[in-house]
Every structure is written in structure tokens, then in C-alpha cells.
Design an enzyme around this catalytic site. Structure first.
Site, short mmCIF file in Angstrom:
data_model
loop_
_atom_site.label_atom_id
_atom_site.label_comp_id
_atom_site.label_asym_id
_atom_site.label_seq_id
_atom_site.Cartn_x
_atom_site.Cartn_y
_atom_site.Cartn_z
N ASP A 52 0.84 -1.19 0.00
CA ASP A 52 0.00 0.00 0.00
C ASP A 52 0.88 1.25 0.00
OD1 ASP A 52 -2.35 -1.51 0.16
OD2 ASP A 52 -2.20 -1.63 2.34
N TYR A 80 6.80 -8.45 8.53
CA TYR A 80 6.48 -7.03 8.65
C TYR A 80 6.72 -6.54 10.07
CZ TYR A 80 3.62 -7.70 4.37
OH TYR A 80 3.18 -7.99 3.10
#
Length: 319
Positions: A52, A80
Site C-alpha cells: 500500500d 512485517y
């Protein structure tokens, strides 16, 4: 009539291979591909796994014939670092969306409750993707439907969260007086897992709301931040050396697959798409020729009762 500016000269075409980009915030993955096309002097560029605009970190990009390897990278697990804000919900499950709920966290989050709900979201789980995802619903992307004001209902999908570690718990108050708790977390997830949805679901499970305020991808398969370069670093390198440097298909394959060293005869056979003797290994292998180039990806299989290695992807030309 306005004078047209001359187009900058096209850069020399980069060699087939991979780029490991440290994507900055504010750019889409498509934006990064566009920048890489200009730097690599070719339009044959693609990426493995969308990030994103808000997110930063590892984006694996293929150049030339190496784009054919991206299919095998897309499915790799990913790691992440993220910050989950408990107490506030948004339309997109991240900080880019509009705030839709501010239940807050009251007196805070009980540590035992947090541990229990994090554990419940670890392992093999069913996850409803975030509404503004790229999943297609009746031929249209979910995010296009959501942005058009349509109600979007996505079915839960099986995903795997291999690790979900809370590294810091930071209580706070927003500008409008809502009590929140920010969690700094590290996760390792299977392909197709939405970290935004983990934040949303954790908030719901704790009786409040949740969304991501930060997301950084630290690894895609065997490609980590240590091997990543910023776009500015890539441009500086291309300017200094005259052509953009890439990770060769052979070196890229070594990161993701076990290697099978091929004989000259096997290299020729595979170049024609022929099957060769089995390797005896499970899964996909990278067949490297005597000259060090990636010839093909191979998988052992049974044909007419005989165990052989078949090429699932041939990169080296025959002859």
C-alpha cells in the site's frame, strides 16, 4: 503554443534480473515499477506482492525475462513490522482511511487479554480481507466497489500467521481526547494475509477497534532489507555505472530455491523442454548450467511409472 521539453535520453537496458527495492511511503507499487522501468530502460518490469502507499520496505521487482520468476516469489512468506492503534477504527483499517469509530480503550488493555487474543490470531486462521483490497468481486476490485460507495462483503480465507510478537505497548491519547494504545508488533505471514486485517481483528477481539498507523515489510521470502536499495540509491548507481545493476536470475533463484548443478547435456535437454533424471529432492529446484546461468526451474514427478525431473519454467534458449 507551449514549447515541448525534450525527452530525457533512454537509459541503457538493464540485464535480466531482480531488483530489491526499499519502497518509500507515498508511492504505490505501480509507481515504483514505473520508476524502475525508466531506470532499467525497458517496459518489461513487474513486482512480486503489492505494498500500500502508506507501507514501506521490501518490494521485489523483476526486469526482462526474470519477470517470469516473480510468480514463484509472490507466494513466499513475508515479514512485517507494524504499529497497531487500538481504540480507533477506520474505513481502510489503516491511517489512510476515514475514522469511523472511536470507542477508545478505557482504562487500558489487560496484558493477559492481549496475550490471549494475539495467540488466537496466530497459526492457521480464517481471515476476512480488508474491504479496500485488490480482491476481485464479480470482476471488479473490492477497493473500486468500496470507493464507489457499494457495500462489499468478502468471504473469510485461510491464511497462516507464523509469528505475531508484541514488542512494545504504548498508551496515549489522540488530539480529540480518545484513549488509545499503540502496539509495535512484528509478524510473519503467508502470502495473501492482510496485516491491516490483523490490526482490525485484534481490536475487535479486545472489545474496541483497531487500525494500522505504520507498516514496513522487512522480508519477502529470502529477500530482506539488508539487500534492498532505495530508488535514489538505484538511480545514483545507474548514473555512476552507466546501467542499472540487477541481481542475475541465477543469483535470484539461489535465494528462493535449492540449486541443482546441471551437466552440459542436461542444459541442452532442458533448453528444448525435455525431462531429465530426477534430483531426489522435494519441491522446485533451480537448474544452474555449467556457465553459471539459470537454465530452468525443475520439479521431480512421475511419468508413466518413471520418476523424472520436468522443467516447470525454462529460461535458457535451446541450442
Amino acid at each position: 503554443m507551449a514549447e515541448q521539453r525534450p525527452r530525457p535520453p533512454r537509459r541503457p537496458t538493464a540485464a535480466d534480473g531482480f531488483l530489491v527495492v526499499d519502497k518509500p511511503a507515498g508511492l504505490t507499487s505501480h509507481d515504483v515499477v514505473g520508476r524502475c522501468r525508466r531506470l532499467a530502460g525497458t517496459r518489461k518490469v513487474g513486482h512480486a506482492g503489492t505494498l500500500d502507499p502508506m507501507a514501506t520496505g521490501v518490494l521485489v521487482v523483476g526486469v526482462g525475462r526474470a519477470t517470469r520468476l516473480l510468480t514463484y516469489v509472490v507466494g513466499a512468506d513475508k515479514a512485517y513490522d507494524a504499529t497497531i492503534r487500538l481504540g480507533v477504527g477506520t474505513t481502510t483499517d489503516d491511517a489512510e482511511g476515514e475514522v469511523v469509530s472511536t470507542p477508545g480503550v478505557g482504562a487500558g488493555i489487560d496484558g493477559a487479554d492481549l496475550d490471549r487474543e494475539v495467540a488466537a490470531l496466530t497459526g492457521d486462521i480464517q481471515q476476512v480481507p480488508t474491504t479496500v483490497s485488490a480482491i476481485k468481486v464479480d470482476g471488479r476490485r473490492a477497493y473500486d466497489r468500496a470507493r464507489a460507495g457499494e457495500d462489499v462483503e468478502l468471504a473469510a480465507r485461510p491464511v497462516t500467521v507464523s509469528a505475531f510478537d508484541v514488542r512494545a505497548v504504548r498508551p496515549g491519547v489522540t488530539a480529540d481526547g480518545t484513549s488509545v494504545v499503540d502496539l509495535d508488533v512484528s509478524v510473519v505471514v503467508s502470502s495473501g494475509t492482510y496485516v491491516r486485517a490483523l490490526g482490525r481483528d485484534l481490536g475487535t477481539a479486545l472489545g474496541t477497534a483497531g487500525h494500522l498507523t505504520a507498516l514496513r515489510r522487512t522480508r519477502v521470502g529470502g529477500y530482506g532489507l539488508a539487500a534492498a536499495c532505495t530508488l535514489a540509491e538505484m538511480e545514483a548507481q545507474a548514473d555512476a555505472d552507466g546501467v542499472l545493476a540487477t541481481l542475475t536470475p541465477a543469483d535470484a533463484a539461489r535465494v528462493s530455491f535449492e540449486v541443482r548443478e546441471l551437466t552440459a547435456a542436461e542444459t541442452t535437454a532442458l533448453g528444448y523442454g525435455q525431462w531429465v533424471a530426477p534430483s531426489g529432492a522435494e519441491g522446485t529446484q533451480a537448474g544452474i548450467g555449467p556457465d553459471g546461468t539459470l537454465v530452468a526451474l525443475l520439479e521431480d514427478t512421475t511419468r508413466r511409472g518413471e520418476r523424472l525431473a520436468r522443467p516447470v519454467l525454462v529460461l535458457a534458449p535451446s541450442g
